[in-house]
Design a protein around this motif. Structure first.
Motif, PDB file in Angstrom:
ATOM      1  N   MET A  40       0.817  -1.215   0.000  1.00 41.76           N
ATOM      2  CA  MET A  40       0.000   0.000   0.000  1.00 41.76           C
ATOM      3  C   MET A  40       0.854   1.270   0.000  1.00 41.76           C
ATOM      4  O   MET A  40       0.319   2.373   0.021  1.00 41.76           O
ATOM      5  N   GLY A  41       2.177   1.119  -0.024  1.00 37.92           N
ATOM      6  CA  GLY A  41       3.051   2.275  -0.120  1.00 37.92           C
ATOM      7  C   GLY A  41       3.696   2.712   1.186  1.00 37.92           C
ATOM      8  O   GLY A  41       4.441   3.692   1.216  1.00 37.92           O
ATOM      9  N   PHE A  42       3.433   1.986   2.281  1.00 32.11           N
ATOM     10  CA  PHE A  42       4.054   2.333   3.560  1.00 32.11           C
ATOM     11  C   PHE A  42       5.465   1.737   3.629  1.00 32.11           C
ATOM     12  O   PHE A  42       5.748   0.715   3.018  1.00 32.11           O
ATOM     13  N   GLU A  43       6.319   2.388   4.415  1.00 32.52           N
ATOM     14  CA  GLU A  43       7.680   1.911   4.620  1.00 32.52           C
ATOM     15  C   GLU A  43       7.923   1.680   6.109  1.00 32.52           C
ATOM     16  O   GLU A  43       7.481   2.463   6.940  1.00 32.52           O
ATOM     17  N   GLN A  44       8.628   0.607   6.414  1.00 36.02           N
ATOM     18  CA  GLN A  44       8.999   0.361   7.807  1.00 36.02           C
ATOM     19  C   GLN A  44      10.146   1.306   8.158  1.00 36.02           C
ATOM     20  O   GLN A  44      11.199   1.291   7.524  1.00 36.02           O
ATOM     21  N   VAL A  45       9.930   2.116   9.188  1.00 35.95           N
ATOM     22  CA  VAL A  45      10.950   3.106   9.543  1.00 35.95           C
ATOM     23  C   VAL A  45      11.485   2.917  10.959  1.00 35.95           C
ATOM     24  O   VAL A  45      12.465   3.563  11.338  1.00 35.95           O
ATOM     25  N   GLY A  46      10.875   2.054  11.739  1.00 37.62           N
ATOM     26  CA  GLY A  46      11.362   1.873  13.098  1.00 37.62           C
ATOM     27  C   GLY A  46      10.816   0.629  13.753  1.00 37.62           C
ATOM     28  O   GLY A  46       9.768   0.113  13.372  1.00 37.62           O
ATOM     29  N   ARG A  47      11.572   0.146  14.722  1.00 35.81           N
ATOM     30  CA  ARG A  47      11.157  -1.019  15.510  1.00 35.81           C
ATOM     31  C   ARG A  47      11.268  -0.654  16.977  1.00 35.81           C
ATOM     32  O   ARG A  47      12.223  -0.017  17.403  1.00 35.81           O
ATOM     33  N   HIS A  48      10.262  -1.054  17.749  1.00 32.89           N
ATOM     34  CA  HIS A  48      10.232  -0.707  19.166  1.00 32.89           C
ATOM     35  C   HIS A  48      11.436  -1.285  19.890  1.00 32.89           C
ATOM     36  O   HIS A  48      11.893  -2.389  19.583  1.00 32.89           O
ATOM     37  N   ARG A  49      11.953  -0.538  20.851  1.00 34.88           N
ATOM     38  CA  ARG A  49      13.175  -0.935  21.534  1.00 34.88           C
ATOM     39  C   ARG A  49      12.994  -2.149  22.437  1.00 34.88           C
ATOM     40  O   ARG A  49      13.960  -2.858  22.723  1.00 34.88           O
ATOM     41  N   SER A  50      11.756  -2.418  22.896  1.00 37.66           N
ATOM     42  CA  SER A  50      11.588  -3.525  23.844  1.00 37.66           C
ATOM     43  C   SER A  50      10.394  -4.423  23.553  1.00 37.66           C
ATOM     44  O   SER A  50      10.258  -5.469  24.172  1.00 37.66           O
ATOM     45  N   GLU A  52       7.405  -6.150  20.558  1.00 33.25           N
ATOM     46  CA  GLU A  52       7.224  -6.565  19.164  1.00 33.25           C
ATOM     47  C   GLU A  52       6.245  -5.607  18.479  1.00 33.25           C
ATOM     48  O   GLU A  52       5.085  -5.921  18.228  1.00 33.25           O
ATOM     49  N   VAL A  53       6.737  -4.414  18.234  1.00 37.47           N
ATOM     50  CA  VAL A  53       5.944  -3.342  17.649  1.00 37.47           C
ATOM     51  C   VAL A  53       6.776  -2.664  16.574  1.00 37.47           C
ATOM     52  O   VAL A  53       7.948  -2.366  16.789  1.00 37.47           O
ATOM     53  N   VAL A  54       6.164  -2.425  15.410  1.00 35.47           N
ATOM     54  CA  VAL A  54       6.881  -1.845  14.278  1.00 35.47           C
ATOM     55  C   VAL A  54       6.133  -0.598  13.800  1.00 35.47           C
ATOM     56  O   VAL A  54       4.899  -0.571  13.791  1.00 35.47           O
ATOM     57  N   LEU A  55       6.894   0.415  13.398  1.00 34.14           N
ATOM     58  CA  LEU A  55       6.324   1.663  12.902  1.00 34.14           C
ATOM     59  C   LEU A  55       6.485   1.749  11.391  1.00 34.14           C
ATOM     60  O   LEU A  55       7.582   1.569  10.862  1.00 34.14           O
ATOM     61  N   TYR A  56       5.382   2.037  10.700  1.00 32.16           N
ATOM     62  CA  TYR A  56       5.384   2.263   9.256  1.00 32.16           C
ATOM     63  C   TYR A  56       4.908   3.688   8.984  1.00 32.16           C
ATOM     64  O   TYR A  56       4.033   4.196   9.701  1.00 32.16           O
TER      65      TYR A  56
END
Length: 293
Positions: A40-50, A52-56
């Protein structure tokens, strides 16, 4: 019950709402959901430090994929693997917004581990979902604290075909429509659009516009003849706006996105609907020109 909309025809913005800060999905299949988001055009830009959570991200849109075990407390993942679990509203003052809505009757969520380690105030939304309030969006980013960036340099991701958050579709019980209209209008300043004014290709239900006029919430009741079907109150799908639906469809199809193209949801310049992806996820495109601030 008194109609608060009729008594207050001029939209107000008591919470200082300024759009959607992020949308959160709770999922037991983060890789499958991540693959759909990337199409859908989103990019993974970060992963939570502690956790299992990912930011797109995509343009100004932030989507959190929460696969932490605590995210599934209360959700029936035997029915579907992914749920829209939270919406974060960007507001003038998060603590003041939280105080106001709880004083007006919103149910505060108990302190618990969520997508963020930061203490983000929130209240119960429909079903098991949460409405968060976030005010740190100009000089300080909540994502800088909790997420380890995917690359060393933080960069702004571009939006495919001008995609932006348009709104959310929420399923409601037929005897609870008035309650939900009052919830959004009295507590948060939303306004009900006149009957017959709709966007996209699915003109059903009641449509509410946010006081900042940047996004919508569509309340949908069970269709006639489905009285025997179990109808959960929940957030059904995310709506994405684009100034050119047909161009967005073409670009997304090239990336592997499949759209429903049969009556009554045929692709048109007004809107389009993706197929229901594994886990129960779909997206609705709506013709919309993002307003400049």
């Amino acid at each position: 019950m008194m109609n608060t909309i009729e008594n207050n025809p001029v939209p107000t913005n008591p919470l200082g709402i300024d759009g959607i800060e992020f949308i959160e999905y709770a999922t037991t299949e983060p890789l499958a959901l991540g693959a759909v988001l990337e199409r859908m055009g989103f990019e993974q830009v970060g992963r939570h430090r502690s956790r299992e959570v990912v930011l797109y991200t995509q343009g100004e849109m932030n989507v959190i994929v929460n696969a932490d075990a605590t995210a599934w407390a209360g959700f029936d993942h035997e029915v579907q693997a992914t749920s829209l679990s939270a919406i974060a509203l960007r507001v003038r003052d998060a603590n003041e917004a939280y105080r106001r809505v709880t004083e007006l009757g919103a149910w505060a969520i108990p302190t618990r581990a969520g997508a963020m380690e930061l203490n983000i105030p929130g209240v119960h939304g429909c079903g098991d979902s949460i409405i968060y309030f976030v005010d740190r969006y100009r000089d300080f980013s909540i994502y800088d604290v909790d997420f380890k960036p995917a690359s060393q340099e933080r960069r702004q991701t571009s939006a495919l075909a001008g995609l932006h958050f348009f709104g959310l579709v929420q399923a409601v019980q037929p005897d609870r429509l008035r309650e939900w209209i009052d919830f959004y209008s009295t507590l948060m300043g939303f306004s009900v659009l006149p009957e017959g004014q709709f966007f996209g290709i699915l003109p059903k239900g009641s449509l509410l516009v946010s006081p900042c006029r940047q996004f919508y919430i569509q309340l949908v009741e069970p269709p006639a003849g489905t009285e025997d079907i179990h109808w959960e109150e929940e957030l059904l799908r995310l709506g994405l706006g684009t100034p050119d639906v047909l161009q967005a469809v073409r670009q997304l199809q090239e990336r592997g996105v499949v759209f429903v193209d049969r009556a009554p949801t045929q692709i048109s310049e007004r809107g389009a609907l993706t197929q229901l992806y594994k886990g129960g996820v779909s997206f609705e495109l709506v013709r919309s020109q993002k307003e400049k601030k």
